[in-house]
Design an enzyme around this catalytic site. Sequence first.
Site, mmCIF file in Angstrom:
data_model
loop_
_atom_site.group_PDB
_atom_site.id
_atom_site.type_symbol
_atom_site.label_atom_id
_atom_site.label_comp_id
_atom_site.label_asym_id
_atom_site.label_seq_id
_atom_site.Cartn_x
_atom_site.Cartn_y
_atom_site.Cartn_z
ATOM 1 N N SER A 148 -7.635 -0.523 11.789
ATOM 2 C CA SER A 148 -7.073 -1.526 12.708
ATOM 3 C C SER A 148 -7.882 -1.484 14.005
ATOM 4 O O SER A 148 -8.580 -0.502 14.278
ATOM 5 C CB SER A 148 -5.618 -1.143 13.012
ATOM 6 O OG SER A 148 -5.093 -1.929 14.048
ATOM 7 N N TYR A 161 0.798 5.358 15.983
ATOM 8 C CA TYR A 161 0.065 4.435 15.104
ATOM 9 C C TYR A 161 -1.433 4.564 15.388
ATOM 10 O O TYR A 161 -2.243 4.665 14.461
ATOM 11 C CB TYR A 161 0.555 2.998 15.335
ATOM 12 C CG TYR A 161 -0.081 1.963 14.419
ATOM 13 C CD1 TYR A 161 0.122 1.996 13.045
ATOM 14 C CD2 TYR A 161 -0.876 0.940 14.938
ATOM 15 C CE1 TYR A 161 -0.445 1.037 12.211
ATOM 16 C CE2 TYR A 161 -1.447 -0.024 14.115
ATOM 17 C CZ TYR A 161 -1.230 0.032 12.746
ATOM 18 O OH TYR A 161 -1.799 -0.912 11.923
HETATM 19 N N1 NAP Z 1 -0.779 -7.111 10.265
HETATM 20 C C1 NAP Z 1 -1.579 -6.674 11.213
HETATM 21 O O1 NAP Z 1 -1.575 -7.199 12.341
HETATM 22 C C2 NAP Z 1 -2.538 -5.540 10.935
HETATM 23 C C3 NAP Z 1 -3.537 -5.293 11.867
HETATM 24 C C4 NAP Z 1 -4.412 -4.234 11.654
HETATM 25 C C5 NAP Z 1 -4.274 -3.451 10.541
HETATM 26 N N2 NAP Z 1 -3.288 -3.703 9.644
HETATM 27 C C6 NAP Z 1 -3.166 -2.805 8.482
HETATM 28 O O2 NAP Z 1 -3.206 -3.548 7.291
HETATM 29 C C7 NAP Z 1 -2.553 -2.832 6.253
HETATM 30 C C8 NAP Z 1 -1.639 -3.789 5.505
HETATM 31 O O3 NAP Z 1 -0.605 -4.237 6.358
HETATM 32 P P1 NAP Z 1 -0.059 -5.744 6.380
HETATM 33 O O4 NAP Z 1 -0.327 -6.252 7.724
HETATM 34 O O5 NAP Z 1 -0.522 -6.468 5.206
HETATM 35 O O6 NAP Z 1 1.529 -5.454 6.340
HETATM 36 P P2 NAP Z 1 2.628 -5.636 5.219
HETATM 37 O O7 NAP Z 1 2.733 -7.052 4.789
HETATM 38 O O8 NAP Z 1 3.842 -4.955 5.767
HETATM 39 O O9 NAP Z 1 2.055 -4.787 3.989
HETATM 40 C C9 NAP Z 1 2.148 -3.395 3.916
HETATM 41 C C10 NAP Z 1 2.027 -2.995 2.459
HETATM 42 O O10 NAP Z 1 2.056 -1.563 2.381
HETATM 43 C C11 NAP Z 1 2.959 -1.213 1.348
HETATM 44 N N3 NAP Z 1 3.518 0.103 1.561
HETATM 45 C C12 NAP Z 1 4.205 0.571 2.639
HETATM 46 N N4 NAP Z 1 4.588 1.830 2.434
HETATM 47 C C13 NAP Z 1 4.131 2.169 1.191
HETATM 48 C C14 NAP Z 1 4.221 3.351 0.413
HETATM 49 N N5 NAP Z 1 4.845 4.436 0.854
HETATM 50 N N6 NAP Z 1 3.644 3.346 -0.810
HETATM 51 C C15 NAP Z 1 3.017 2.240 -1.274
HETATM 52 N N7 NAP Z 1 2.891 1.115 -0.578
HETATM 53 C C16 NAP Z 1 3.454 1.084 0.640
HETATM 54 C C17 NAP Z 1 4.020 -2.294 1.358
HETATM 55 O O11 NAP Z 1 4.634 -2.412 0.081
HETATM 56 P P3 NAP Z 1 6.069 -1.826 -0.355
HETATM 57 O O12 NAP Z 1 6.976 -1.937 0.835
HETATM 58 O O13 NAP Z 1 6.440 -2.733 -1.493
HETATM 59 O O14 NAP Z 1 5.804 -0.428 -0.785
HETATM 60 C C18 NAP Z 1 3.175 -3.521 1.618
HETATM 61 O O15 NAP Z 1 2.647 -4.015 0.407
HETATM 62 C C19 NAP Z 1 -1.830 -1.671 6.940
HETATM 63 O O16 NAP Z 1 -2.578 -0.488 6.727
HETATM 64 C C20 NAP Z 1 -1.848 -2.060 8.401
HETATM 65 O O17 NAP Z 1 -1.805 -0.928 9.248
HETATM 66 C C21 NAP Z 1 -2.422 -4.752 9.798
#
Ligand code: NAP
Length: 253
Positions: A148, A161
């Site tokens: 991130s 975080y």
């Molecule tokens: N959105 C942003 O602004 C942003 C910015 C920078 C980086 N990121 C990074 O991008 C990545 C994806 O996030 P996103 O933004 O797409 O959010 P999201 O829609 O909340 O997706 C998160 C995913 O992680 C899974 N997950 C959470 N805990 C888990 C566990 N214990 N085991 C297996 N799967 C798990 C969730 O699935 P289940 O709940 O079904 O397990 C979900 O599929 C993360 O690493 C986040 O830090 C996001």
Amino acid sequence: MGRLDGTVALVTGASSGIGEASARALAAEGAAVAIVARRGERLRALGGEIADAGGTALPVEADVSEREQAEAAVAEAVAELGRLDVLVNNAGVMLLGPIHEAPVEEWDRMVEVNVLGLLYTARAALPHLIEAAAGEPRRVADLVNISSVAGRIARKGSGVYNATKFAVGAFSESLRQEVAGRQVRVSLIEPGAVATELQSHNRDEIRKQIEKRFEQIEILQAEDVADAIAYVATRPPHVAVNELLIRPSGQEG
Ligand SMILES: NC(=O)c1ccc[n+]([C@@H]2O[C@H](COP(=O)([O-])OP(=O)(O)OC[C@H]3O[C@@H](n4cnc5c(N)ncnc54)[C@H](OP(=O)(O)O)[C@@H]3O)[C@@H](O)[C@H]2O)c1
């Protein structure tokens, strides 16, 4: 012809957001995709959609923060789909707020998923990635870790975080050096604000603060980041995109 025909990818956190979009993007390039997360119904729906579009998807229900489950997910992907060429280590949680008097359970969850889950999955995948990189069809393999902007810049109110994502960066660079000679590319993707479910798990007052911070700008869509991941994984074997920082055009910090 897809650029990933004959290959297998595994995407963690594929039940929503960036992971879901990445699974679609890699499948569209011809990879068979193992889609991993805890919400099985969401995975099965995505798997059906990928199959309807002519692709191959294997839904695998697993909590990657449990070491045995992370290892079993990788083993199932290899057993069912035959190999592993691309790992997208994407599962993550972001629970923000001041460090002072924070609910420690939120820290536990972030460290367990963002750091330990990513490490367990990487370790389980590595022997398969090394094997895939030694042969056809690509003579290269990819381990893509999702960090991130928070892995580059620490901010007040997101200390733990930040700590987890800085850890992802350090781990990625060390592993990159370790496996560079074996044609396994380790890449770090660092998105800014993306419209996903990520912020929805925060306490109410924190969620409102996050929304306020980005209300004036057009933030990224999950597909924008998936595009970057597909780009990284489709370079020719001699090109390694080690790090990609990708912000919404209007995001300052
Ligand atoms: N959105 C942003 O602004 C942003 C910015 C920078 C980086 N990121 C990074 O991008 C990545 C994806 O996030 P996103 O933004 O797409 O959010 P999201 O829609 O909340 O997706 C998160 C995913 O992680 C899974 N997950 C959470 N805990 C888990 C566990 N214990 N085991 C297996 N799967 C798990 C969730 O699935 P289940 O709940 O079904 O397990 C979900 O599929 C993360 O690493 C986040 O830090 C996001």
